[in-house]
Enzyme design. Structure first.
Site, PDB file in Angstrom:
ATOM      1  N   ASP A 198       3.913  -8.956   9.265  1.00  0.00           N
ATOM      2  CA  ASP A 198       4.181  -7.607   9.038  1.00  0.00           C
ATOM      3  C   ASP A 198       5.548  -7.428   8.547  1.00  0.00           C
ATOM      4  O   ASP A 198       6.380  -8.390   8.403  1.00  0.00           O
ATOM      5  CB  ASP A 198       4.021  -6.923  10.389  1.00  0.00           C
ATOM      6  CG  ASP A 198       2.633  -6.519  10.854  1.00  0.00           C
ATOM      7  OD1 ASP A 198       1.567  -6.739   9.846  1.00  0.00           O
ATOM      8  OD2 ASP A 198       2.416  -5.985  12.030  1.00  0.00           O
ATOM      9  N   ASP A 210      -7.101  -7.194  13.831  1.00  0.00           N
ATOM     10  CA  ASP A 210      -6.676  -8.561  14.272  1.00  0.00           C
ATOM     11  C   ASP A 210      -7.385  -9.179  15.615  1.00  0.00           C
ATOM     12  O   ASP A 210      -8.117 -10.156  15.597  1.00  0.00           O
ATOM     13  CB  ASP A 210      -5.179  -8.794  14.854  1.00  0.00           C
ATOM     14  CG  ASP A 210      -4.714  -7.498  15.476  1.00  0.00           C
ATOM     15  OD1 ASP A 210      -5.622  -6.588  15.925  1.00  0.00           O
ATOM     16  OD2 ASP A 210      -3.693  -7.109  15.513  1.00  0.00           O
ATOM     17  N   ASP A 215       0.870  -1.180   0.209  1.00  0.00           N
ATOM     18  CA  ASP A 215      -0.146  -0.094   0.127  1.00  0.00           C
ATOM     19  C   ASP A 215       0.903   1.314  -0.014  1.00  0.00           C
ATOM     20  O   ASP A 215       0.226   2.348   0.387  1.00  0.00           O
ATOM     21  CB  ASP A 215      -0.828  -0.012   1.628  1.00  0.00           C
ATOM     22  CG  ASP A 215      -2.191  -0.612   1.032  1.00  0.00           C
ATOM     23  OD1 ASP A 215      -2.691  -1.487  -0.158  1.00  0.00           O
ATOM     24  OD2 ASP A 215      -2.957  -0.916   1.839  1.00  0.00           O
TER      25      ASP A 215
END
Length: 527
Positions: A195, A289, A136
Protein backbone atom coordinates in the site's frame (compact mmCIF):
# COMPACT_ATOMS: atom_id res chain seq x y z
CA UNK A 1 -71.74 34.14 32.42
CA UNK A 2 -69.82 32.25 35.05
CA UNK A 3 -66.12 31.88 34.33
CA UNK A 4 -65.26 28.49 32.82
CA UNK A 5 -62.12 26.91 34.19
CA UNK A 6 -59.76 24.53 32.39
CA UNK A 7 -60.84 21.75 34.71
CA UNK A 8 -64.42 22.05 33.43
CA UNK A 9 -63.21 21.33 29.88
CA UNK A 10 -61.22 18.18 30.80
CA UNK A 11 -63.10 15.00 31.66
CA UNK A 12 -62.53 13.73 35.16
CA UNK A 13 -61.11 10.48 33.77
CA UNK A 14 -58.19 12.42 32.28
CA UNK A 15 -57.62 14.80 35.14
CA UNK A 16 -55.09 12.67 36.92
CA UNK A 17 -52.28 13.88 39.06
CA UNK A 18 -48.67 13.20 38.25
CA UNK A 19 -48.59 10.64 41.05
CA UNK A 20 -51.46 8.74 39.43
CA UNK A 21 -49.68 8.67 36.05
CA UNK A 22 -46.44 7.52 37.64
CA UNK A 23 -48.34 4.88 39.58
CA UNK A 24 -50.02 3.52 36.47
CA UNK A 25 -46.75 3.46 34.54
CA UNK A 26 -45.17 1.61 37.45
CA UNK A 27 -48.05 -0.87 37.43
CA UNK A 28 -47.66 -1.47 33.70
CA UNK A 29 -43.90 -1.95 34.16
CA UNK A 30 -44.45 -4.50 36.93
CA UNK A 31 -47.01 -6.33 34.78
CA UNK A 32 -44.63 -6.79 31.84
CA UNK A 33 -41.36 -7.08 33.76
CA UNK A 34 -41.81 -10.52 35.28
CA UNK A 35 -43.30 -12.37 32.27
CA UNK A 36 -41.38 -10.54 29.50
CA UNK A 37 -38.47 -8.27 30.41
CA UNK A 38 -36.79 -10.53 32.98
CA UNK A 39 -36.84 -13.70 30.81
CA UNK A 40 -35.56 -11.82 27.74
CA UNK A 41 -32.74 -10.17 29.70
CA UNK A 42 -31.88 -13.47 31.41
CA UNK A 43 -31.70 -15.17 28.01
CA UNK A 44 -29.48 -12.34 26.78
CA UNK A 45 -27.16 -12.93 29.73
CA UNK A 46 -26.93 -16.65 28.91
CA UNK A 47 -26.20 -15.94 25.25
CA UNK A 48 -23.55 -13.36 26.14
CA UNK A 49 -21.94 -15.72 28.66
CA UNK A 50 -21.81 -18.43 26.00
CA UNK A 51 -20.17 -16.01 23.55
CA UNK A 52 -17.72 -14.87 26.23
CA UNK A 53 -16.77 -18.49 26.91
CA UNK A 54 -16.22 -19.09 23.19
CA UNK A 55 -13.93 -16.08 22.97
CA UNK A 56 -12.19 -17.09 26.20
CA UNK A 57 -11.48 -20.62 24.96
CA UNK A 58 -10.26 -19.23 21.63
CA UNK A 59 -7.83 -16.89 23.38
CA UNK A 60 -6.58 -19.63 25.71
CA UNK A 61 -6.14 -22.02 22.77
CA UNK A 62 -4.20 -19.38 20.84
CA UNK A 63 -2.06 -18.65 23.89
CA UNK A 64 -1.18 -22.32 24.42
CA UNK A 65 -0.39 -22.87 20.74
CA UNK A 66 1.79 -19.77 20.40
CA UNK A 67 3.85 -20.92 23.42
CA UNK A 68 4.28 -24.36 21.83
CA UNK A 69 5.20 -22.77 18.50
CA UNK A 70 7.84 -20.57 20.08
CA UNK A 71 9.31 -23.43 22.13
CA UNK A 72 9.11 -26.47 19.86
CA UNK A 73 8.16 -25.56 16.27
CA UNK A 74 10.87 -25.20 13.67
CA UNK A 75 11.44 -21.71 12.33
CA UNK A 76 9.82 -20.99 8.94
CA UNK A 77 13.23 -20.86 7.24
CA UNK A 78 13.93 -24.43 8.34
CA UNK A 79 10.43 -25.76 7.68
CA UNK A 80 10.44 -24.40 4.15
CA UNK A 81 14.14 -25.09 3.43
CA UNK A 82 15.02 -21.42 2.84
CA UNK A 83 18.25 -20.80 1.01
CA UNK A 84 19.47 -17.51 -0.46
CA UNK A 85 19.44 -17.01 -4.21
CA UNK A 86 23.00 -16.94 -5.50
CA UNK A 87 23.91 -14.94 -8.58
CA UNK A 88 25.64 -17.13 -11.18
CA UNK A 89 28.66 -15.53 -12.84
CA UNK A 90 27.94 -17.27 -16.15
CA UNK A 91 24.16 -16.89 -16.35
CA UNK A 92 24.07 -13.53 -14.63
CA UNK A 93 20.77 -12.73 -12.95
CA UNK A 94 18.75 -15.51 -14.60
CA UNK A 95 18.62 -17.39 -11.27
CA UNK A 96 16.37 -14.62 -9.96
CA UNK A 97 12.69 -14.96 -10.89
CA UNK A 98 10.98 -11.95 -12.44
CA UNK A 99 9.00 -10.13 -9.74
CA UNK A 100 6.20 -7.61 -10.17
CA UNK A 101 5.76 -4.98 -7.46
CA UNK A 102 2.28 -3.40 -7.32
CA UNK A 103 1.62 -0.16 -5.44
CA UNK A 104 -2.10 0.74 -5.52
CA UNK A 105 -2.82 4.32 -4.51
CA UNK A 106 -5.63 6.86 -4.41
CA UNK A 107 -4.94 10.57 -3.84
CA UNK A 108 -1.90 9.71 -1.70
CA UNK A 109 -0.36 13.18 -1.67
CA UNK A 110 1.46 12.78 1.64
CA UNK A 111 3.04 9.34 1.16
CA UNK A 112 3.39 8.53 -2.56
CA UNK A 113 7.10 9.42 -2.67
CA UNK A 114 7.87 7.16 0.29
CA UNK A 115 6.31 4.01 -1.18
CA UNK A 116 7.61 4.54 -4.73
CA UNK A 117 11.10 5.33 -3.44
CA UNK A 118 11.14 2.25 -1.18
CA UNK A 119 9.99 -0.03 -4.03
CA UNK A 120 12.59 1.40 -6.40
CA UNK A 121 15.25 0.83 -3.74
CA UNK A 122 14.61 -2.92 -3.49
CA UNK A 123 17.76 -4.97 -3.88
CA UNK A 124 16.88 -7.12 -6.89
CA UNK A 125 18.36 -7.35 -10.40
CA UNK A 126 16.94 -4.46 -12.41
CA UNK A 127 16.16 -6.67 -15.41
CA UNK A 128 14.15 -9.05 -13.17
CA UNK A 129 11.98 -6.41 -11.48
CA UNK A 130 8.89 -4.53 -12.68
CA UNK A 131 7.37 -1.82 -10.47
CA UNK A 132 3.76 -0.98 -11.25
CA UNK A 133 2.21 2.14 -9.72
CA UNK A 134 -1.57 1.72 -9.96
CA UNK A 135 -2.87 5.24 -9.55
CA UNK A 136 -6.65 5.63 -9.13
CA UNK A 137 -6.34 9.25 -7.98
CA UNK A 138 -9.18 11.58 -8.88
CA UNK A 139 -7.21 14.77 -8.14
CA UNK A 140 -5.39 15.75 -11.39
CA UNK A 141 -2.69 17.59 -9.47
CA UNK A 142 -1.84 14.51 -7.40
CA UNK A 143 -1.94 12.31 -10.51
CA UNK A 144 0.62 14.55 -12.17
CA UNK A 145 2.83 14.50 -9.08
CA UNK A 146 2.77 10.69 -8.95
CA UNK A 147 3.48 10.38 -12.67
CA UNK A 148 6.45 12.77 -12.44
CA UNK A 149 7.85 10.77 -9.52
CA UNK A 150 7.62 7.59 -11.61
CA UNK A 151 9.35 9.32 -14.49
CA UNK A 152 12.09 10.52 -12.17
CA UNK A 153 12.88 6.97 -11.07
CA UNK A 154 12.55 5.63 -14.62
CA UNK A 155 15.21 8.11 -15.73
CA UNK A 156 17.56 6.40 -13.27
CA UNK A 157 17.13 3.07 -15.02
CA UNK A 158 14.40 1.62 -12.78
CA UNK A 159 11.67 -0.33 -14.60
CA UNK A 160 8.72 1.56 -13.09
CA UNK A 161 5.39 1.81 -14.92
CA UNK A 162 2.72 4.41 -14.16
CA UNK A 163 -0.73 2.85 -14.69
CA UNK A 164 -4.15 4.54 -14.60
CA UNK A 165 -7.72 3.40 -15.33
CA UNK A 166 -10.80 4.98 -16.81
CA UNK A 167 -12.85 4.37 -13.64
CA UNK A 168 -12.29 3.12 -10.08
CA UNK A 169 -14.43 0.05 -10.65
CA UNK A 170 -13.71 -2.60 -8.02
CA UNK A 171 -11.56 -0.15 -6.04
CA UNK A 172 -8.31 -1.77 -4.91
CA UNK A 173 -9.26 -5.24 -6.17
CA UNK A 174 -10.12 -3.76 -9.56
CA UNK A 175 -6.78 -1.94 -9.77
CA UNK A 176 -4.77 -5.02 -8.84
CA UNK A 177 -6.73 -7.18 -11.27
CA UNK A 178 -6.28 -4.69 -14.09
CA UNK A 179 -2.56 -4.49 -13.37
CA UNK A 180 -2.12 -8.25 -13.79
CA UNK A 181 -3.67 -8.08 -17.28
CA UNK A 182 -0.83 -6.05 -18.76
CA UNK A 183 1.25 -7.83 -21.40
CA UNK A 184 4.55 -7.26 -19.63
CA UNK A 185 3.25 -9.11 -16.55
CA UNK A 186 2.99 -12.52 -18.27
CA UNK A 187 6.71 -13.10 -17.68
CA UNK A 188 6.43 -12.42 -13.92
CA UNK A 189 6.21 -15.34 -11.49
CA UNK A 190 5.53 -13.44 -8.28
CA UNK A 191 3.87 -10.20 -7.26
CA UNK A 192 4.71 -8.15 -4.17
CA UNK A 193 1.99 -5.77 -3.00
CA UNK A 194 2.56 -2.63 -0.93
CA UNK A 195 0.00 0.00 0.00
CA UNK A 196 1.03 3.62 -0.50
CA UNK A 197 2.22 4.13 3.08
CA UNK A 198 4.37 0.98 3.22
CA UNK A 199 8.12 1.16 2.89
CA UNK A 200 9.92 -2.21 2.54
CA UNK A 201 13.59 -2.57 3.36
CA UNK A 202 15.97 -3.11 0.40
CA UNK A 203 16.45 -6.82 1.23
CA UNK A 204 12.71 -7.59 1.39
CA UNK A 205 12.53 -9.63 -1.84
CA UNK A 206 15.79 -11.45 -1.17
CA UNK A 207 14.36 -12.63 2.15
CA UNK A 208 10.85 -13.48 0.91
CA UNK A 209 11.20 -14.96 -2.59
CA UNK A 210 13.48 -17.95 -1.66
CA UNK A 211 10.60 -19.50 0.32
CA UNK A 212 8.74 -20.11 -2.95
CA UNK A 213 11.56 -21.73 -4.91
CA UNK A 214 11.64 -25.07 -3.06
CA UNK A 215 7.94 -25.12 -2.14
CA UNK A 216 5.75 -25.29 -5.26
CA UNK A 217 2.58 -25.46 -3.12
CA UNK A 218 3.37 -22.17 -1.33
CA UNK A 219 1.19 -19.28 -2.52
CA UNK A 220 1.82 -16.43 -0.07
CA UNK A 221 4.61 -15.01 2.07
CA UNK A 222 3.25 -12.42 4.50
CA UNK A 223 5.47 -9.97 6.36
CA UNK A 224 4.71 -8.20 9.62
CA UNK A 225 3.70 -4.57 9.81
CA UNK A 226 5.72 -2.13 11.89
CA UNK A 227 4.36 1.31 12.63
CA UNK A 228 6.40 4.48 12.22
CA UNK A 229 3.83 6.66 13.99
CA UNK A 230 2.73 4.42 16.86
CA UNK A 231 3.83 7.07 19.39
CA UNK A 232 2.05 9.94 17.64
CA UNK A 233 -1.00 9.92 19.90
CA UNK A 234 -3.01 7.67 22.21
CA UNK A 235 -5.16 6.48 19.30
CA UNK A 236 -2.16 5.05 17.47
CA UNK A 237 -0.92 3.38 20.66
CA UNK A 238 -4.30 1.65 21.04
CA UNK A 239 -4.16 0.42 17.44
CA UNK A 240 -0.63 -0.86 17.92
CA UNK A 241 -1.79 -2.99 20.86
CA UNK A 242 -4.59 -4.60 18.84
CA UNK A 243 -2.55 -5.17 15.68
CA UNK A 244 0.50 -6.50 17.51
CA UNK A 245 -1.66 -9.26 19.02
CA UNK A 246 -3.01 -10.02 15.53
CA UNK A 247 0.47 -10.44 14.08
CA UNK A 248 2.26 -11.92 17.10
CA UNK A 249 -0.40 -14.54 17.87
CA UNK A 250 -3.16 -14.94 15.27
CA UNK A 251 -1.02 -14.86 12.13
CA UNK A 252 1.77 -16.90 13.72
CA UNK A 253 -0.59 -19.62 14.95
CA UNK A 254 -2.45 -19.87 11.64
CA UNK A 255 0.80 -20.13 9.71
CA UNK A 256 2.34 -22.77 11.99
CA UNK A 257 -0.70 -25.03 12.44
CA UNK A 258 -2.72 -24.84 9.22
CA UNK A 259 -0.49 -22.89 6.79
CA UNK A 260 -3.47 -20.52 6.53
CA UNK A 261 -4.25 -16.99 7.66
CA UNK A 262 -5.86 -13.92 6.19
CA UNK A 263 -3.70 -11.98 3.76
CA UNK A 264 -3.27 -8.49 5.19
CA UNK A 265 -3.64 -6.83 1.78
CA UNK A 266 -0.12 -5.44 1.74
CA UNK A 267 3.47 -6.29 2.68
CA UNK A 268 3.10 -9.72 1.12
CA UNK A 269 4.29 -11.67 -1.93
CA UNK A 270 1.95 -13.88 -3.97
CA UNK A 271 2.67 -16.56 -6.52
CA UNK A 272 0.81 -15.24 -9.57
CA UNK A 273 -0.15 -18.77 -10.61
CA UNK A 274 -1.97 -19.23 -7.27
CA UNK A 275 -3.87 -15.98 -7.76
CA UNK A 276 -5.02 -17.10 -11.20
CA UNK A 277 -5.98 -20.60 -10.05
CA UNK A 278 -8.02 -19.16 -7.17
CA UNK A 279 -10.04 -17.04 -9.59
CA UNK A 280 -8.11 -13.77 -9.39
CA UNK A 281 -9.02 -10.65 -7.50
CA UNK A 282 -12.74 -10.17 -6.73
CA UNK A 283 -14.48 -7.02 -5.59
CA UNK A 284 -17.60 -8.64 -4.10
CA UNK A 285 -16.59 -7.50 -0.58
CA UNK A 286 -14.40 -4.79 0.94
CA UNK A 287 -11.82 -7.42 2.01
CA UNK A 288 -10.54 -8.56 -1.37
CA UNK A 289 -7.31 -9.71 0.34
CA UNK A 290 -9.09 -12.10 2.72
CA UNK A 291 -11.37 -13.27 -0.09
CA UNK A 292 -8.40 -14.29 -2.25
CA UNK A 293 -6.64 -15.96 0.70
CA UNK A 294 -9.65 -18.13 1.58
CA UNK A 295 -10.23 -19.16 -2.05
CA UNK A 296 -6.56 -20.02 -2.56
CA UNK A 297 -6.47 -22.01 0.67
CA UNK A 298 -9.53 -24.02 -0.39
CA UNK A 299 -7.58 -25.08 -3.46
CA UNK A 300 -4.79 -26.50 -1.34
CA UNK A 301 -2.30 -23.61 -1.46
CA UNK A 302 -0.20 -22.91 1.64
CA UNK A 303 0.81 -19.62 3.28
CA UNK A 304 3.72 -18.68 5.54
CA UNK A 305 3.92 -15.75 7.91
CA UNK A 306 7.35 -14.27 8.70
CA UNK A 307 7.38 -12.36 11.96
CA UNK A 308 10.98 -11.28 11.51
CA UNK A 309 10.38 -9.82 8.05
CA UNK A 310 8.96 -6.41 8.90
CA UNK A 311 7.71 -3.55 6.75
CA UNK A 312 7.24 -0.02 8.08
CA UNK A 313 3.82 1.54 7.65
CA UNK A 314 1.53 4.22 9.02
CA UNK A 315 -1.45 3.92 11.36
CA UNK A 316 -4.48 6.17 10.84
CA UNK A 317 -4.09 8.94 13.40
CA UNK A 318 -7.44 10.72 12.98
CA UNK A 319 -10.58 9.29 14.54
CA UNK A 320 -12.55 9.75 11.33
CA UNK A 321 -10.05 7.71 9.28
CA UNK A 322 -9.89 5.04 11.97
CA UNK A 323 -13.68 4.68 12.10
CA UNK A 324 -13.90 4.22 8.33
CA UNK A 325 -11.11 1.66 8.41
CA UNK A 326 -12.74 -0.32 11.22
CA UNK A 327 -16.07 -0.32 9.40
CA UNK A 328 -14.40 -1.86 6.36
CA UNK A 329 -12.40 -4.36 8.42
CA UNK A 330 -15.50 -5.49 10.36
CA UNK A 331 -18.15 -5.39 7.64
CA UNK A 332 -16.03 -7.09 4.96
CA UNK A 333 -15.19 -10.33 6.84
CA UNK A 334 -18.81 -10.77 7.97
CA UNK A 335 -20.01 -10.27 4.39
CA UNK A 336 -17.39 -12.70 3.09
CA UNK A 337 -18.42 -15.27 5.71
CA UNK A 338 -22.00 -14.98 4.48
CA UNK A 339 -20.89 -15.59 0.89
CA UNK A 340 -18.36 -18.37 1.47
CA UNK A 341 -19.43 -20.46 4.47
CA UNK A 342 -21.21 -23.12 2.37
CA UNK A 343 -18.39 -23.17 -0.16
CA UNK A 344 -15.99 -23.94 2.68
CA UNK A 345 -18.28 -26.67 4.04
CA UNK A 346 -18.62 -28.37 0.64
CA UNK A 347 -14.92 -28.15 -0.24
CA UNK A 348 -13.22 -31.54 -0.78
CA UNK A 349 -9.58 -30.47 -1.05
CA UNK A 350 -8.88 -29.44 2.53
CA UNK A 351 -9.04 -31.59 5.64
CA UNK A 352 -11.91 -31.43 8.12
CA UNK A 353 -10.02 -29.73 10.95
CA UNK A 354 -8.83 -26.96 8.67
CA UNK A 355 -12.47 -26.30 7.73
CA UNK A 356 -13.34 -26.12 11.43
CA UNK A 357 -10.48 -23.70 12.01
CA UNK A 358 -11.48 -21.43 9.12
CA UNK A 359 -15.24 -21.42 9.84
CA UNK A 360 -15.26 -21.43 13.63
CA UNK A 361 -12.01 -19.84 14.78
CA UNK A 362 -11.00 -17.58 11.90
CA UNK A 363 -14.43 -16.29 10.90
CA UNK A 364 -17.09 -16.95 13.55
CA UNK A 365 -15.25 -16.25 16.81
CA UNK A 366 -12.69 -13.64 15.71
CA UNK A 367 -14.69 -11.72 13.09
CA UNK A 368 -18.22 -11.93 14.53
CA UNK A 369 -18.43 -13.11 18.15
CA UNK A 370 -15.51 -10.97 19.39
CA UNK A 371 -17.20 -7.73 18.33
CA UNK A 372 -20.71 -8.66 19.46
CA UNK A 373 -19.91 -9.96 22.93
CA UNK A 374 -17.73 -6.94 23.73
CA UNK A 375 -20.51 -4.51 22.87
CA UNK A 376 -23.70 -6.32 23.88
CA UNK A 377 -22.41 -7.86 27.10
CA UNK A 378 -20.34 -5.05 28.59
CA UNK A 379 -22.13 -2.01 27.16
CA UNK A 380 -25.76 -3.13 27.00
CA UNK A 381 -26.71 -6.29 28.91
CA UNK A 382 -24.52 -5.78 31.99
CA UNK A 383 -25.79 -2.19 32.55
CA UNK A 384 -29.40 -3.31 32.05
CA UNK A 385 -29.06 -5.88 34.85
CA UNK A 386 -28.52 -2.97 37.23
CA UNK A 387 -32.00 -1.70 36.45
CA UNK A 388 -33.44 -5.21 36.73
CA UNK A 389 -31.79 -6.81 39.79
CA UNK A 390 -33.78 -10.02 39.32
CA UNK A 391 -31.26 -10.93 36.60
CA UNK A 392 -27.85 -11.85 37.94
CA UNK A 393 -24.56 -11.95 36.06
CA UNK A 394 -22.01 -14.32 37.67
CA UNK A 395 -18.75 -12.69 38.67
CA UNK A 396 -16.75 -15.10 36.49
CA UNK A 397 -18.56 -13.73 33.43
CA UNK A 398 -18.47 -10.09 34.46
CA UNK A 399 -14.90 -9.92 35.80
CA UNK A 400 -12.74 -13.04 35.56
CA UNK A 401 -13.20 -14.00 31.90
CA UNK A 402 -12.75 -10.48 30.47
CA UNK A 403 -9.70 -10.01 32.70
CA UNK A 404 -8.00 -13.15 31.37
CA UNK A 405 -8.89 -12.26 27.76
CA UNK A 406 -7.44 -8.78 28.25
CA UNK A 407 -4.21 -10.11 29.75
CA UNK A 408 -3.80 -12.56 26.85
CA UNK A 409 -4.43 -9.76 24.36
CA UNK A 410 -1.67 -7.67 25.90
CA UNK A 411 1.17 -10.10 25.14
CA UNK A 412 1.79 -8.52 21.73
CA UNK A 413 2.78 -5.11 23.08
CA UNK A 414 4.44 -5.35 26.52
CA UNK A 415 5.60 -1.72 26.35
CA UNK A 416 1.97 -0.55 26.50
CA UNK A 417 0.90 -2.66 29.47
CA UNK A 418 0.29 0.51 31.50
CA UNK A 419 -2.34 1.57 28.92
CA UNK A 420 -4.24 -1.69 29.20
CA UNK A 421 -7.19 -0.34 31.18
CA UNK A 422 -7.81 2.54 28.82
CA UNK A 423 -7.39 0.15 25.86
CA UNK A 424 -10.27 -1.92 27.28
CA UNK A 425 -12.52 1.14 27.55
CA UNK A 426 -11.58 2.31 24.05
CA UNK A 427 -12.16 -1.15 22.54
CA UNK A 428 -15.63 -1.20 24.13
CA UNK A 429 -16.44 2.07 22.37
CA UNK A 430 -15.15 0.78 19.03
CA UNK A 431 -17.01 -2.51 19.49
CA UNK A 432 -20.24 -0.57 18.95
CA UNK A 433 -19.12 0.43 15.45
CA UNK A 434 -17.67 -2.99 14.71
CA UNK A 435 -20.88 -4.71 15.79
CA UNK A 436 -22.95 -2.41 13.61
CA UNK A 437 -20.61 -3.04 10.67
CA UNK A 438 -20.73 -6.80 11.30
CA UNK A 439 -24.54 -6.82 11.10
CA UNK A 440 -24.38 -4.73 7.92
CA UNK A 441 -22.03 -7.30 6.42
CA UNK A 442 -24.05 -10.32 7.54
CA UNK A 443 -27.30 -8.83 6.24
CA UNK A 444 -25.58 -7.27 3.21
CA UNK A 445 -27.28 -3.97 3.99
CA UNK A 446 -26.68 -0.49 2.56
CA UNK A 447 -23.04 0.18 3.51
CA UNK A 448 -21.84 -3.41 2.99
CA UNK A 449 -19.67 -2.45 0.01
CA UNK A 450 -18.70 1.04 1.13
CA UNK A 451 -15.00 1.65 0.45
CA UNK A 452 -13.32 4.71 1.93
CA UNK A 453 -9.55 4.85 1.51
CA UNK A 454 -7.82 5.29 4.87
CA UNK A 455 -6.37 8.79 5.08
CA UNK A 456 -2.60 8.96 5.58
CA UNK A 457 -0.95 12.07 6.96
CA UNK A 458 2.66 11.05 6.32
CA UNK A 459 5.01 13.71 7.66
CA UNK A 460 2.36 16.43 7.49
CA UNK A 461 1.90 16.45 11.27
CA UNK A 462 5.67 16.78 11.79
CA UNK A 463 6.01 19.91 9.67
CA UNK A 464 6.93 22.54 12.19
CA UNK A 465 6.73 25.40 9.71
CA UNK A 466 2.96 25.17 9.61
CA UNK A 467 0.72 25.92 12.53
CA UNK A 468 -1.85 23.18 13.21
CA UNK A 469 -5.33 23.94 11.96
CA UNK A 470 -8.08 23.23 14.43
CA UNK A 471 -11.38 23.02 12.63
CA UNK A 472 -14.78 22.16 14.00
CA UNK A 473 -17.16 20.33 11.70
CA UNK A 474 -20.28 19.07 13.40
CA UNK A 475 -20.51 15.99 11.18
CA UNK A 476 -16.90 15.01 11.81
CA UNK A 477 -16.55 15.88 15.48
CA UNK A 478 -19.91 15.17 17.12
CA UNK A 479 -20.97 11.52 17.22
CA UNK A 480 -24.48 11.20 18.58
CA UNK A 481 -24.43 7.42 19.03
CA UNK A 482 -21.46 7.61 21.38
CA UNK A 483 -22.99 10.55 23.24
CA UNK A 484 -26.26 8.66 23.61
CA UNK A 485 -24.52 5.65 25.12
CA UNK A 486 -22.52 7.95 27.38
CA UNK A 487 -25.74 9.37 28.85
CA UNK A 488 -27.23 5.88 29.26
CA UNK A 489 -24.17 4.56 31.07
CA UNK A 490 -23.85 7.67 33.24
CA UNK A 491 -27.47 7.45 34.43
CA UNK A 492 -27.07 3.71 34.99
CA UNK A 493 -23.90 4.32 37.00
CA UNK A 494 -25.68 6.88 39.18
CA UNK A 495 -28.54 4.43 39.81
CA UNK A 496 -26.04 1.70 40.73
CA UNK A 497 -24.23 4.08 43.08
CA UNK A 498 -27.47 4.93 44.87
CA UNK A 499 -29.32 1.61 44.86
CA UNK A 500 -27.07 -1.11 43.39
CA UNK A 501 -25.16 -3.85 45.19
CA UNK A 502 -22.46 -4.83 42.68
CA UNK A 503 -20.44 -1.59 42.57
CA UNK A 504 -20.43 -1.54 38.79
CA UNK A 505 -20.70 2.25 38.88
CA UNK A 506 -16.91 2.65 38.89
CA UNK A 507 -16.60 0.84 35.54
CA UNK A 508 -19.73 2.53 34.16
CA UNK A 509 -18.51 6.04 34.92
CA UNK A 510 -15.08 5.37 33.42
CA UNK A 511 -16.77 3.91 30.34
CA UNK A 512 -19.01 6.98 30.27
CA UNK A 513 -15.97 9.26 30.11
CA UNK A 514 -14.54 7.26 27.21
CA UNK A 515 -17.82 7.41 25.29
CA UNK A 516 -18.00 11.16 25.89
CA UNK A 517 -14.43 11.66 24.65
CA UNK A 518 -15.25 9.68 21.50
CA UNK A 519 -18.60 11.39 21.14
CA UNK A 520 -17.00 14.84 21.08
CA UNK A 521 -14.26 13.65 18.72
CA UNK A 522 -11.32 14.31 21.02
CA UNK A 523 -9.41 11.20 19.95
CA UNK A 524 -6.35 11.05 17.76
CA UNK A 525 -4.72 13.80 15.73
CA UNK A 526 -6.99 16.79 15.12
CA UNK A 527 -6.43 18.34 11.71
Amino acid sequence: MAQISAKDLIPNSFAMSREDIAGQLGMVWELIKAPLIVPVLRLSVYVCLAMALMLFMERVYMGIVIVLVKLFWQKPAKRYNWQPIEEDLESGSSNFPIVLVQIPMYNEKEVYKISIGAACGLSWPADRLVIQVLDDSTDPVIKQMVELECQRWASKGINVVYQIRETRGGYKAGALKEGLKRSYVKHCEFVAIFDADFRPEPDFLKRAIPYFLRNPDLALVQARWRFVNSDECLLTRMQEMSLDYHFTVEQEVGSATHAFFGFNGTAGVWRIGAINEAGGWKDRTTVEDMDLAVRASLRGWKFVYLGDLQVKSELPSTFKAFRFQQHRWSCGPANLFRKMVMEIVRNKKVRFWKKVYVIYSFFFVRKIIAHMVTFFFYCVVLPLTIWIPEVHVPIWGAVYIPSVITILNSVGTPRSIHLLFYWILFENVMSMHRTKATFIGLLEAGRANEWVVTEKLGDATKNKSKKPRFTFKIGDRLHLLELGFAVFLFVTGCYDFLYGKNNYFVYLWLQTITFFIAGFGYIGTIV
